[in-house]
Design a protein around this motif. Sequence first.
Motif, PDB file in Angstrom:
ATOM      1  N   ASP A  43     -41.520  -4.432 -25.582  1.00  0.00           N
ATOM      2  CA  ASP A  43     -40.498  -5.478 -25.527  1.00  0.00           C
ATOM      3  C   ASP A  43     -39.124  -5.002 -25.999  1.00  0.00           C
ATOM      4  O   ASP A  43     -38.120  -5.685 -25.787  1.00  0.00           O
ATOM      5  CB  ASP A  43     -40.924  -6.675 -26.383  1.00  0.00           C
ATOM      6  N   THR A  44     -39.059  -3.854 -26.658  1.00  0.00           N
ATOM      7  CA  THR A  44     -37.800  -3.307 -27.162  1.00  0.00           C
ATOM      8  C   THR A  44     -37.375  -2.137 -26.289  1.00  0.00           C
ATOM      9  O   THR A  44     -38.216  -1.361 -25.818  1.00  0.00           O
ATOM     10  CB  THR A  44     -37.969  -2.829 -28.618  1.00  0.00           C
ATOM     11  N   VAL A  45     -36.079  -1.996 -26.064  1.00  0.00           N
ATOM     12  CA  VAL A  45     -35.558  -0.867 -25.290  1.00  0.00           C
ATOM     13  C   VAL A  45     -35.383   0.320 -26.240  1.00  0.00           C
ATOM     14  O   VAL A  45     -34.533   0.295 -27.142  1.00  0.00           O
ATOM     15  CB  VAL A  45     -34.219  -1.213 -24.616  1.00  0.00           C
ATOM     16  N   PHE A  46     -36.202   1.339 -26.042  1.00  0.00           N
ATOM     17  CA  PHE A  46     -36.138   2.549 -26.861  1.00  0.00           C
ATOM     18  C   PHE A  46     -35.528   3.686 -26.049  1.00  0.00           C
ATOM     19  O   PHE A  46     -35.899   3.905 -24.898  1.00  0.00           O
ATOM     20  CB  PHE A  46     -37.529   2.961 -27.338  1.00  0.00           C
ATOM     21  N   ILE A  47     -34.619   4.404 -26.661  1.00  0.00           N
ATOM     22  CA  ILE A  47     -34.021   5.593 -26.068  1.00  0.00           C
ATOM     23  C   ILE A  47     -34.470   6.811 -26.866  1.00  0.00           C
ATOM     24  O   ILE A  47     -34.326   6.846 -28.096  1.00  0.00           O
ATOM     25  CB  ILE A  47     -32.491   5.516 -26.049  1.00  0.00           C
ATOM     26  N   ILE A  48     -35.023   7.790 -26.178  1.00  0.00           N
ATOM     27  CA  ILE A  48     -35.418   9.037 -26.823  1.00  0.00           C
ATOM     28  C   ILE A  48     -34.177   9.887 -27.073  1.00  0.00           C
ATOM     29  O   ILE A  48     -33.344  10.052 -26.169  1.00  0.00           O
ATOM     30  CB  ILE A  48     -36.376   9.835 -25.918  1.00  0.00           C
ATOM     31  N   LEU A  49     -34.054  10.446 -28.255  1.00  0.00           N
ATOM     32  CA  LEU A  49     -33.069  11.490 -28.524  1.00  0.00           C
ATOM     33  C   LEU A  49     -33.845  12.795 -28.711  1.00  0.00           C
ATOM     34  O   LEU A  49     -34.523  12.992 -29.722  1.00  0.00           O
ATOM     35  CB  LEU A  49     -32.242  11.169 -29.770  1.00  0.00           C
ATOM     36  N   GLY A  50     -33.770  13.665 -27.704  1.00  0.00           N
ATOM     37  CA  GLY A  50     -34.499  14.931 -27.727  1.00  0.00           C
ATOM     38  C   GLY A  50     -33.653  16.018 -28.362  1.00  0.00           C
ATOM     39  O   GLY A  50     -32.733  16.546 -27.723  1.00  0.00           O
ATOM     40  N   LEU A  51     -33.964  16.366 -29.595  1.00  0.00           N
ATOM     41  CA  LEU A  51     -33.109  17.252 -30.382  1.00  0.00           C
ATOM     42  C   LEU A  51     -33.522  18.717 -30.309  1.00  0.00           C
ATOM     43  O   LEU A  51     -32.853  19.569 -30.908  1.00  0.00           O
ATOM     44  CB  LEU A  51     -33.123  16.798 -31.852  1.00  0.00           C
ATOM     45  N   GLY A  52     -34.599  19.021 -29.594  1.00  0.00           N
ATOM     46  CA  GLY A  52     -35.126  20.385 -29.593  1.00  0.00           C
ATOM     47  C   GLY A  52     -34.351  21.331 -28.698  1.00  0.00           C
ATOM     48  O   GLY A  52     -33.263  21.035 -28.196  1.00  0.00           O
ATOM     49  N   GLY A  53     -34.941  22.485 -28.470  1.00  0.00           N
ATOM     50  CA  GLY A  53     -34.333  23.542 -27.670  1.00  0.00           C
ATOM     51  C   GLY A  53     -34.812  24.882 -28.178  1.00  0.00           C
ATOM     52  O   GLY A  53     -34.718  25.153 -29.384  1.00  0.00           O
ATOM     53  N   MET A  54     -35.322  25.721 -27.286  1.00  0.00           N
ATOM     54  CA  MET A  54     -35.918  26.984 -27.703  1.00  0.00           C
ATOM     55  C   MET A  54     -34.936  27.850 -28.468  1.00  0.00           C
ATOM     56  O   MET A  54     -35.293  28.542 -29.412  1.00  0.00           O
ATOM     57  CB  MET A  54     -36.446  27.742 -26.476  1.00  0.00           C
ATOM     58  N   ASN A  55     -33.670  27.822 -28.058  1.00  0.00           N
ATOM     59  CA  ASN A  55     -32.636  28.611 -28.705  1.00  0.00           C
ATOM     60  C   ASN A  55     -31.517  27.688 -29.143  1.00  0.00           C
ATOM     61  O   ASN A  55     -31.241  26.679 -28.483  1.00  0.00           O
ATOM     62  CB  ASN A  55     -32.113  29.673 -27.728  1.00  0.00           C
ATOM     63  N   ARG A  56     -30.857  28.021 -30.232  1.00  0.00           N
ATOM     64  CA  ARG A  56     -29.803  27.154 -30.751  1.00  0.00           C
ATOM     65  C   ARG A  56     -28.649  26.985 -29.765  1.00  0.00           C
ATOM     66  O   ARG A  56     -27.905  26.007 -29.848  1.00  0.00           O
ATOM     67  CB  ARG A  56     -29.263  27.693 -32.072  1.00  0.00           C
ATOM     68  N   ARG A  57     -28.488  27.906 -28.824  1.00  0.00           N
ATOM     69  CA  ARG A  57     -27.411  27.727 -27.846  1.00  0.00           C
ATOM     70  C   ARG A  57     -27.640  26.487 -26.987  1.00  0.00           C
ATOM     71  O   ARG A  57     -26.714  25.977 -26.357  1.00  0.00           O
ATOM     72  CB  ARG A  57     -27.282  28.966 -26.968  1.00  0.00           C
ATOM     73  N   LYS A  58     -28.893  25.991 -26.948  1.00  0.00           N
ATOM     74  CA  LYS A  58     -29.221  24.808 -26.162  1.00  0.00           C
ATOM     75  C   LYS A  58     -29.014  23.511 -26.941  1.00  0.00           C
ATOM     76  O   LYS A  58     -29.253  22.433 -26.410  1.00  0.00           O
ATOM     77  CB  LYS A  58     -30.672  24.881 -25.677  1.00  0.00           C
ATOM     78  N   HIS A  59     -28.607  23.607 -28.200  1.00  0.00           N
ATOM     79  CA  HIS A  59     -28.487  22.435 -29.061  1.00  0.00           C
ATOM     80  C   HIS A  59     -27.059  21.900 -29.032  1.00  0.00           C
ATOM     81  O   HIS A  59     -26.136  22.539 -29.541  1.00  0.00           O
ATOM     82  CB  HIS A  59     -28.867  22.791 -30.501  1.00  0.00           C
TER      83      HIS A  59
END
Length: 225
Positions: A43-59
Amino acid sequence: MMVGFLRVLDVMLRVPIHNREMEVWFTPDDLQEVKAKAQLNKDTVFIILGLGGMNRRKHWPVERYVQLAEKILMQEQDIKFVLVGGPKETGDADVLSNALPKDKYYNLVNKLTYRQTAAAMSYCHLYIGNDTGSMHIAAALKIPVLVVFCCPETNDPSIFTVVERVFPYGVPAVTVRPDKRLPECIPHDGGFDINGCVQNTPHCITQVTVEDMWDGYCTLLKMIS
């Protein structure tokens, strides 16, 4: 990597692939573990925040995720965020947790297994985040995706960059990326790494602004409305 694998089968081996869907599995026990950590519901609208990344350049810088989340909450006050990632993202998750209202997020970073992460994400309506595994879980769950890549734009059609290889497959998606490589990532021989950016820290991706991601968010909402 699914797109790359399909290209191998399609082009190189000439094997016809009729079912091109991605799948992800989890169990009732996984759902129970998730419910013990977060009160997720349909019933609630949830948004995923995907904080990962194999290398820090992807963050993408976490401070910008804070600004983007605050901007979204100003427009959509009923939205809540679900933070996902691994042990390397606990610091970023803490920054977000300290910045956002306590009733507007669940911090599940480094608290779930792979299957439990999929179970938690199955309650969500949108993915916003880095080019990482949770982005592909979202796509397999048919969740629309807004993803930021470190790989810059290129006008050379012969370059099969990481964006073309691992874009969100089979779902409405918006990809945001830098316009160009920063000078440190331009090799003297004129070559192009598939990631574009070759640093081990957030680098070329820092050219993507909060407004760039906000525009991507608004575009994605129009696509799925």
